[in-house]
Design an enzyme around this catalytic site. Structure first.
Site, PDB file in Angstrom:
ATOM      1  N   CYS A 110       0.981  -1.123   0.003  1.00 37.11           N
ATOM      2  CA  CYS A 110      -0.104   0.321  -0.132  1.00 37.11           C
ATOM      3  C   CYS A 110       0.875   1.186  -0.097  1.00 37.11           C
ATOM      4  O   CYS A 110       1.540   1.518   1.006  1.00 37.11           O
ATOM      5  CB  CYS A 110      -1.092   0.288   1.007  1.00 37.11           C
ATOM      6  SG  CYS A 110      -1.997   1.647   1.232  1.00 37.11           S
ATOM      7  N   CYS A 113      -0.476   4.234   2.716  1.00 33.50           N
ATOM      8  CA  CYS A 113      -0.601   3.917   4.032  1.00 33.50           C
ATOM      9  C   CYS A 113      -0.334   2.589   4.252  1.00 33.50           C
ATOM     10  O   CYS A 113       1.094   2.062   4.130  1.00 33.50           O
ATOM     11  CB  CYS A 113      -1.660   4.471   4.539  1.00 33.50           C
ATOM     12  SG  CYS A 113      -3.197   4.002   3.808  1.00 33.50           S
ATOM     13  N   SER A 114      -1.004   1.767   4.620  1.00 27.15           N
ATOM     14  CA  SER A 114      -0.798   0.100   4.953  1.00 27.15           C
ATOM     15  C   SER A 114      -2.283  -0.576   4.784  1.00 27.15           C
ATOM     16  O   SER A 114      -2.229  -1.502   5.791  1.00 27.15           O
ATOM     17  CB  SER A 114      -0.451   0.346   6.564  1.00 27.15           C
ATOM     18  OG  SER A 114      -1.311   0.964   7.201  1.00 27.15           O
ATOM     19  N   CYS A 115      -2.833  -0.296   3.752  1.00 27.63           N
ATOM     20  CA  CYS A 115      -4.185  -1.215   3.552  1.00 27.63           C
ATOM     21  C   CYS A 115      -3.727  -2.608   3.432  1.00 27.63           C
ATOM     22  O   CYS A 115      -2.712  -2.647   2.554  1.00 27.63           O
ATOM     23  CB  CYS A 115      -4.798  -0.620   2.327  1.00 27.63           C
ATOM     24  SG  CYS A 115      -5.405   1.277   2.634  1.00 27.63           S
TER      25      CYS A 115
END
Ligand code: FE
Length: 211
Positions: A110, A113-115
């Site tokens: 991602c 961000c950190s999906c």
């Protein structure tokens, strides 16, 4: 000027810079205002940390390896099946399954961000959220994969999938040789978290008896 603003009225300026402290500060504010129940937050964290983990994704992979009709359906339209299995919910908004073959190796990131597909893999590992991984895997995927110990053959293309708030990816690793006689449960035990993000592969079972 329409975009002229000062730091003092920027809400981020009120929060400490470290992510953990920011989260703690937000949690405190929300709790104080009665907007969240701290017990509910603990429950959510416990669920994704301990009750849901890569074992869910591993079950899906093992079944795709074992059941051609299930595999076909998962590659075509996985959401109804995932809902049926109960692997659906928060942070699993829309899941796309991408399959590794001799021709293509898939890896997930991602960049924003950190999906991450929480219902299938649990909480993302630290490296997945790191700036280095997020920036470099797009730019130099083979080099990053080599650092994870993966040597992708020259004639295998590497495809990088960028997750978003709406779409999360699950990589189906290649089924290793020497696993013909294994049932789904035994196969699932071979499937690692990293292999389902694309930064790992599934190793053949080590016991000679498995072949
Ligand atoms: Fe994200």
């Amino acid at each position: 000027m329409p975009h002229d603003h000062h730091d003092h009225d920027h809400p981020h300026a009120l929060l400490p810079p470290e992510p953990a402290l920011r989260v703690k500060a937000l949690e405190t504010i929300l709790t104080d205002k009665g907007l969240v129940d701290p017990a509910a937050l603990d429950e959510i964290i416990d669920t994704y940390q301990n009750k849901i983990g890569p074992q869910n994704g591993a079950k899906v992979v093992a079944r795709m390896w074992s059941d051609p009709a299930f595999r076909e359906a998962m590659l075509t339209d996985p959401m109804p099946l995932l809902e049926e299995l109960g692997f659906y919910g928060r942070q699993g908004e829309h899941i796309v399954i991408v399959e590794n073959t001799d021709d293509v190796h898939n890896v997930v990131v991602c960049t924003l961000c950190s999906c991450y597909p929480w219902p299938l893999l649990g909480i993302p590992p630290g490296w997945y959220k790191s700036d280095a991984y997020r920036a470099r895997v797009v730019r130099e995927p083979r080099k990053v994969l080599a650092e994870f110990g993966l040597d992708i053959p020259e004639d295998t293309s590497v495809r990088v999938w960028d997750s978003t708030a709406e779409v999360r990816y699950l990589v189906v690793p290649q089924r290793p040789a020497g696993t013909d006689g294994m049932d789904e449960e035994a196969l699932a035990k071979l499937v690692t978290r990293d292999s389902m993000v694309g930064t790992g592969i599934v190793q053949a079972p080590t016991q000679d008896s498995a072949s």
